[in-house]
Write a protein that holds these residues in place. Structure first.
Motif, PDB file in Angstrom:
ATOM      1  N   THR A   1       0.834  -1.204   0.000  1.00  9.36           N
ATOM      2  CA  THR A   1       0.000   0.000   0.000  1.00  9.36           C
ATOM      3  C   THR A   1       0.867   1.253   0.000  1.00  9.36           C
ATOM      4  O   THR A   1       2.039   1.215   0.368  1.00  9.36           O
ATOM      5  CB  THR A   1      -0.940   0.010   1.223  1.00  9.36           C
ATOM      6  N   ASP A   2       0.244   2.346  -0.394  1.00  9.14           N
ATOM      7  CA  ASP A   2       0.983   3.582  -0.642  1.00  9.14           C
ATOM      8  C   ASP A   2       0.554   4.638   0.387  1.00  9.14           C
ATOM      9  O   ASP A   2      -0.628   4.961   0.492  1.00  9.14           O
ATOM     10  CB  ASP A   2       0.642   4.052  -2.064  1.00  9.14           C
ATOM     11  N   ASN A   3       1.525   5.175   1.123  1.00  6.00           N
ATOM     12  CA  ASN A   3       1.186   6.192   2.121  1.00  6.00           C
ATOM     13  C   ASN A   3       0.623   7.460   1.483  1.00  6.00           C
ATOM     14  O   ASN A   3      -0.025   8.260   2.148  1.00  6.00           O
ATOM     15  CB  ASN A   3       2.413   6.526   2.972  1.00  6.00           C
ATOM     16  N   ASP A   4       0.855   7.646   0.195  1.00  4.89           N
ATOM     17  CA  ASP A   4       0.301   8.830  -0.465  1.00  4.89           C
ATOM     18  C   ASP A   4      -1.151   8.644  -0.883  1.00  4.89           C
ATOM     19  O   ASP A   4      -1.816   9.610  -1.258  1.00  4.89           O
ATOM     20  CB  ASP A   4       1.131   9.189  -1.710  1.00  4.89           C
ATOM     21  N   ALA A   5      -1.641   7.411  -0.869  1.00  2.48           N
ATOM     22  CA  ALA A   5      -3.013   7.157  -1.311  1.00  2.48           C
ATOM     23  C   ALA A   5      -3.961   7.275  -0.126  1.00  2.48           C
ATOM     24  O   ALA A   5      -4.003   6.408   0.744  1.00  2.48           O
ATOM     25  CB  ALA A   5      -3.112   5.770  -1.936  1.00  2.48           C
ATOM     26  N   ILE A   6      -4.692   8.370  -0.094  1.00  2.00           N
ATOM     27  CA  ILE A   6      -5.644   8.591   0.992  1.00  2.00           C
ATOM     28  C   ILE A   6      -6.952   9.116   0.410  1.00  2.00           C
ATOM     29  O   ILE A   6      -6.989   9.558  -0.740  1.00  2.00           O
ATOM     30  CB  ILE A   6      -5.114   9.608   2.031  1.00  2.00           C
ATOM     31  N   ASP A   7      -7.990   9.057   1.199  1.00  2.00           N
ATOM     32  CA  ASP A   7      -9.213   9.784   0.876  1.00  2.00           C
ATOM     33  C   ASP A   7      -8.883  11.254   1.148  1.00  2.00           C
ATOM     34  O   ASP A   7      -8.674  11.638   2.301  1.00  2.00           O
ATOM     35  CB  ASP A   7     -10.349   9.283   1.783  1.00  2.00           C
ATOM     36  N   ALA A   8      -8.825  12.050   0.088  1.00  2.00           N
ATOM     37  CA  ALA A   8      -8.339  13.424   0.249  1.00  2.00           C
ATOM     38  C   ALA A   8      -9.198  14.225   1.216  1.00  2.00           C
ATOM     39  O   ALA A   8      -8.731  15.190   1.818  1.00  2.00           O
ATOM     40  CB  ALA A   8      -8.289  14.122  -1.110  1.00  2.00           C
ATOM     41  N   LEU A   9     -10.446  13.826   1.397  1.00  2.38           N
ATOM     42  CA  LEU A   9     -11.311  14.566   2.310  1.00  2.38           C
ATOM     43  C   LEU A   9     -11.040  14.196   3.770  1.00  2.38           C
ATOM     44  O   LEU A   9     -10.788  15.052   4.607  1.00  2.38           O
ATOM     45  CB  LEU A   9     -12.784  14.298   1.968  1.00  2.38           C
ATOM     46  N   SER A  10     -11.088  12.915   4.072  1.00  3.78           N
ATOM     47  CA  SER A  10     -10.986  12.491   5.476  1.00  3.78           C
ATOM     48  C   SER A  10      -9.548  12.208   5.899  1.00  3.78           C
ATOM     49  O   SER A  10      -9.244  12.226   7.095  1.00  3.78           O
ATOM     50  CB  SER A  10     -11.825  11.226   5.698  1.00  3.78           C
ATOM     51  N   GLY A  11      -8.678  11.896   4.960  1.00  4.52           N
ATOM     52  CA  GLY A  11      -7.317  11.506   5.301  1.00  4.52           C
ATOM     53  C   GLY A  11      -7.185  10.023   5.594  1.00  4.52           C
ATOM     54  O   GLY A  11      -6.094   9.527   5.880  1.00  4.52           O
ATOM     55  N   ASN A  12      -8.296   9.292   5.514  1.00  5.81           N
ATOM     56  CA  ASN A  12      -8.217   7.849   5.764  1.00  5.81           C
ATOM     57  C   ASN A  12      -7.384   7.185   4.670  1.00  5.81           C
ATOM     58  O   ASN A  12      -7.447   7.566   3.502  1.00  5.81           O
ATOM     59  CB  ASN A  12      -9.625   7.245   5.776  1.00  5.81           C
ATOM     60  N   ALA A  13      -6.619   6.166   5.064  1.00  6.94           N
ATOM     61  CA  ALA A  13      -5.771   5.476   4.091  1.00  6.94           C
ATOM     62  C   ALA A  13      -6.603   4.667   3.107  1.00  6.94           C
ATOM     63  O   ALA A  13      -7.668   4.157   3.450  1.00  6.94           O
ATOM     64  CB  ALA A  13      -4.809   4.546   4.824  1.00  6.94           C
ATOM     65  N   VAL A  14      -6.098   4.565   1.892  1.00  9.77           N
ATOM     66  CA  VAL A  14      -6.698   3.679   0.892  1.00  9.77           C
ATOM     67  C   VAL A  14      -6.044   2.305   1.041  1.00  9.77           C
ATOM     68  O   VAL A  14      -4.843   2.162   0.823  1.00  9.77           O
ATOM     69  CB  VAL A  14      -6.474   4.229  -0.532  1.00  9.77           C
ATOM     70  N   LEU A  15      -6.826   1.325   1.461  1.00 12.69           N
ATOM     71  CA  LEU A  15      -6.286  -0.014   1.697  1.00 12.69           C
ATOM     72  C   LEU A  15      -6.959  -1.032   0.787  1.00 12.69           C
ATOM     73  O   LEU A  15      -6.850  -2.232   0.986  1.00 12.69           O
ATOM     74  CB  LEU A  15      -6.485  -0.406   3.167  1.00 12.69           C
ATOM     75  N   SER A  16      -7.674  -0.537  -0.192  1.00 15.15           N
ATOM     76  CA  SER A  16      -8.426  -1.429  -1.058  1.00 15.15           C
ATOM     77  C   SER A  16      -8.318  -0.939  -2.486  1.00 15.15           C
ATOM     78  O   SER A  16      -8.251   0.257  -2.729  1.00 15.15           O
ATOM     79  CB  SER A  16      -9.889  -1.418  -0.615  1.00 15.15           C
TER      80      SER A  16
END
Ligand SMILES: Nc1nc2c(c(=O)[nH]1)N[C@H]1C(S)=C(S)[C@@H](COP(=O)(O)OP(=O)(O)OC[C@H]3O[C@@H](n4cnc5c(=O)[nH]c(N)nc54)[C@H](O)[C@@H]3O)O[C@H]1N2
Ligand SMILES: Nc1nc2c(c(=O)[nH]1)N[C@H]1C(S)=C(S)[C@@H](COP(=O)(O)OP(=O)(O)OC[C@H]3O[C@@H](n4cnc5c(=O)[nH]c(N)nc54)[C@H](O)[C@@H]3O)O[C@H]1N2
Ligand code: SF4
Ligand SMILES: [Mo]
Length: 717
Positions: free
Chosen positions: A689-704
């Protein structure tokens, strides 16, 4: 032989356990038939609690690392060295140079639930992180903006619903999340037995899909499109706002915002037929009662915030919010939402401050953990140089764990409150371990807020901790005392507070919260709850089904619901840009949970690890064929951040283009002290997974929906 009753602290289901003991050993664990909530259910993990208690690898003494060697030390030395390092780092580099990370077991541990925030506050840092931002942060944000409190979460009324749409959750394996429902398989089976429907929307035909009435594959990460289309149809054909009309705001804005989301667009994005989308939406409107339940899979993606907002809105406009069989609110005996002082848990916040490097907004007082490594690695004022971890394993549980580990290895100071020497704590200078889960009191402060029925249950420690052990909350108190002393701020007031807290302990705080809570003796002098009353009811007390409570329980001063919070409406523009996204030509990796595993820390139990290996890559037969991957072969999975190797399991339960593996494995790192887990090491999902990949609104990580390639692994020479 004696039998002791308590609640399993491992997952959110809160199963009642009957534990048989002989002296200080556990001789058997079964489900407690008299627990009013779980009625005898338990899973294989609960039955393995004795093995965790007896695990020779479980740390029992404070540990200090000298080079690569670990030495046992005395508690006082541990507290002194821990606080000294924190103080020194802050003196040298400023307050924000110390970060803290709280892991998932924090909320399953009554001492940490009630005292953990003290440590956080004592550090006075803005670098506060937790597992929340690799999990349910979008739920909290939606609740904060719509209902006025981050923990006012609508819970599916599973026991009364006639129609349940489950999207991005697999409760049959996970036992339910933000829906504490022990024995969830039977509760789901009861829906169909009473003639109801269960629709599962998931890129994998899961264990939950197997007992549903309908399963739809969906392309990972496209759920917001589906949900917006459903909402658009529901606004048009549903029953409207009903009794909520008097206090719902911005319905017009919601209707306007959904106008562009035609089912045909959603169909193109999700891969679900337009007619099916239409039918899914209409049946939510017409069922006697219905609920959409969306969890981890729709929270940990680029539009996690939007998904949770849309789900709440659908439940409302289909007439199912705060109604039996729909999405309802709890009324727990220890109520952090309506408590006079909030019990240290605020209603939520957004963007009051930002992370130093990427400028990400704080949510509820914490920053996204996806930003932790860069805060350590990027030079400049405010750079994180020390870390405290509390019941967490971010090396395996947060995106790009390997990169984080590199940063941990380079810190000036690190302290872990943890019971294992694992992938994260191996980087610490000090590990301060708690007693076992059977040696502490138990009350579910958090999960009674999230349960499908109101109940309450307290248990004393099954085994009294020995004099050379310290409870987590005592470690917290001692660290805060030492820190205050070093800062020269441990005056009379501080000393009295410290002593009062120590005397009270979690039990005293619970007793007060129960007494002043909604069922407490304060309100019901004759039969109200106190800790004593709960202690005298070892199976727990039943407080009844969830009841309608709106608008009274809303936390905005005007007792309103905001149906179209502006940040969500604005974020739709980001979603609509996705249309242009090109096919990536790669596979998309999603996660899964296994009934014998729990996140990253329960793999050191022989019984749970026996049987078929858990950490495999599910791949569709078509995708396996085109990549020359055969059943059981080792494969290399590669993403833009790294690569791992594991065994392939060919299965048409995943949709073409999607592969699935569990998280929390990867126990072959040097220096861990986990004999059994290391021999079932597996590989870490979060090395991809990529630490740069987040939900830009909430900051939650993208894990899927992680773009990966898969090929046969090179054969070893
Ligand atoms: N790729 C991917 N990543 C994920 C997930 C996923 O599905 N996929 N899931 C995410 C989710 S939902 C979560 S919640 C996180 C979990 O992430 P974390 O909370 O960071 O990790 P856990 O695996 O729960 O590790 C818990 C740690 O607490 C310790 N521990 C256990 N009990 C106690 C206790 O009572 N006291 C103390 N002091 N320590 C204790 C254990 O030894 C272990 O080190 O992972 C997230 N990461
Ligand atoms: N046995 C076991 N139980 C656990 C845990 C565990 O590790 N093991 N962890 C506990 C914790 S901390 C948590 S938070 C809960 C989580 O509990 P759940 O929310 O039930 O999480 P998962 O079981 O991971 O289910 C997520 C589902 O989402 C699907 N999915 C993935 N990507 C997408 C997508 O883009 N769209 C859609 N629609 N679906 C998608 C996955 O295939 C998977 O079936 O489980 C808890 N219970
Ligand atoms: S379902 Fe969860 S709470 Fe129940 S026994 Fe299993 S791990 Fe424990
Ligand atoms: Mo979680």
């Amino acid at each position: 032989m004696a039998v002791h009753f308590r609640t399993c602290p491992l997952c959110e289901a809160m199963c009642g356990l009957a534990i048989e003991t002989e002296g200080r050993s556990v001789t058997g664990i079964r489900g407690d038939d008299d627990d009013p909530f779980s009625r005898g259910f338990l899973c294989s993990k609960g039955a393995a609690l004795g093995a965790i208690h007896d695990d020779p690898d479980r740390l029992r003494r404070p540990m200090k690392r000298v080079g690569q060697e670990w030495r046992e030390i005395e508690w006082e030395e541990g507290f002194e060295l821990a606080a000294e390092g924190i103080h020194r780092t802050q003196e040298r580099h400023g307050r924000d140079a110390v970060a803290i990370y709280f892991g998932n077991p924090t909320v399953h541990n009554v001492g940490l639930s009630l005292f953990g925030p003290l440590l956080s506050r004592a550090l006075r840092t803005k670098n506060r992180y937790s597992a929340t931002s690799v999990d349910q942060l979008p739920h909290q944000l939606a609740a904060h903006w719509m209902f006025g409190h981050q923990f006012l979460l609508p819970i599916p009324d599973i026991d009364r619903t006639h129609h349940m749409m489950i999207i991005g959750a697999n409760p049959v394996a996970s036992n339910g999340s933000l829906m504490s429902a022990p024995g969830v398989r039977a509760r789901l089976a009861a829906i169909t037995a009473r003639g109801g429907q269960i629709v599962v929307v998931d890129p994998r035909r899961t264990e939950t899909a197997a007992i549903s009435t309908e399963h739809c594959f969906i392309r990972p990460g496209t759920d917001a499109w589906l949900l917006a289309a459903i909402l658009r149809i529901a606004i048009e054909h549903g029953p409207g706002l009903g009794r909520h009309a008097a206090y719902v705001e911005r319905f017009g804005e919601l209707r306007a915002a959904m106008a562009p989301f035609e089912p045909s667009l959603a169909s193109a994005m999700t891969g679900i037929d337009g007619a099916v989308i239409e039918r899914l939406a209409r049946s939510l409107c017409t069922a006697e009662s219905a609920v959409v339940y969306g969890r981890f899979g729709v929270s940990t993606q680029a539009f996690g915030g939007l998904c949770q907002w849309l789900i709440n809105a659908i439940n409302l406009v289909t007439g199912n919010l705060d109604n039996p069989g729909g999405a309802m609110f709890t009324k727990p005996a220890v109520d952090a939402i309506d408590a006079p002082m909030g019990m240290g848990i605020g209603p939520g916040s957004y963007g009051r401050f930002r992370s130093r490097v990427r400028g990400l907004p704080e949510v509820g007082g914490e920053l996204p953990v996806a930003a932790l490594a860069e805060e350590m690695l990027t030079e400049g004022e405010g750079r994180v140089r020390a870390l405290v971890t509390v019941a967490g394993n971010p090396a395996l549980s947060t995106p790009n764990g390997k990169r984080l580990e590199g940063a941990l290895a380079d810190l000036e100071h690190m302290v872990s409150l943890d019971c294992y020497l694992n992938e994260t704590t191996r980087h610490a200078r000090l590990i301060l371990p708690p007693p076992s889960p059977l040696e502490r009191p138990h009350y579910d402060v958090a999960f009674h807020h999230l349960a499908v029925r109101n109940t309450a249950k307290f248990a004393e420690p099954l085994f009294a901790p020995t004099s050379d052990q310290r409870q987590d909350h005592v470690v917290v108190l001692e660290l805060t005392r030492k820190l205050a002393e070093k800062r020269g701020q441990f005056g009379l007031r501080e000393r009295l507070l410290y002593e009062a807290r120590k005397r009270l302990g979690p039990e005293g705080m619970l007793d007060a919260a129960l007494r002043f809570g909604p069922y407490g003796v304060r309100a019901f002098p004759k039969k109200g709850l106190t800790l004593g009353v709960l202690a005298a009811s070892p199976h727990g007390v039943d407080l009844g089904p969830l009841l309608p409570c709106l608008p009274a329980r809303l936390k905005f001063r005007r007792k309103t619901i905001d149906l179209a919070p502006q940040p969500f409406v604005d974020d739709l523009a980001r979603l609509r840009k996705e249309v242009a996204r090109e096919a990536r030509g790669s596979l998309e990796l999603i996660g899964r949970r296994h009934p014998r595993s729990n996140n990253s820390w329960m793999h050191n139990t022989a019984k749970l690890m026996a049987g078929k290996p858990i950490c495999t890559l599910l791949i569709h037969p078509d995708d396996a064929r085109t990549r020359n991957v055969s059943q059981g072969a080792r494969v290399t999975v590669r993403s833009n951040t790294g690569d791992i190797e594991l065994e392939a399991e060919i299965s048409d339960a995943v949709m073409p283009g999607v592969v699935s593996m569990p998280h929390g494995f990867g126990h072959s790192r040097p220096g861990v002290r986990l004999a059994i887990a290391s021999s079932h090491a597996g590989a870490s999902f979060n090395d991809l997974t990529d630490n740069d990949a987040i939900d830009a609104l909430s900051g939650n990580a993208v894990l899927s929906g992680i773009a990966v390639t898969v090929e046969p692994a090179p054969t070893k020479a």
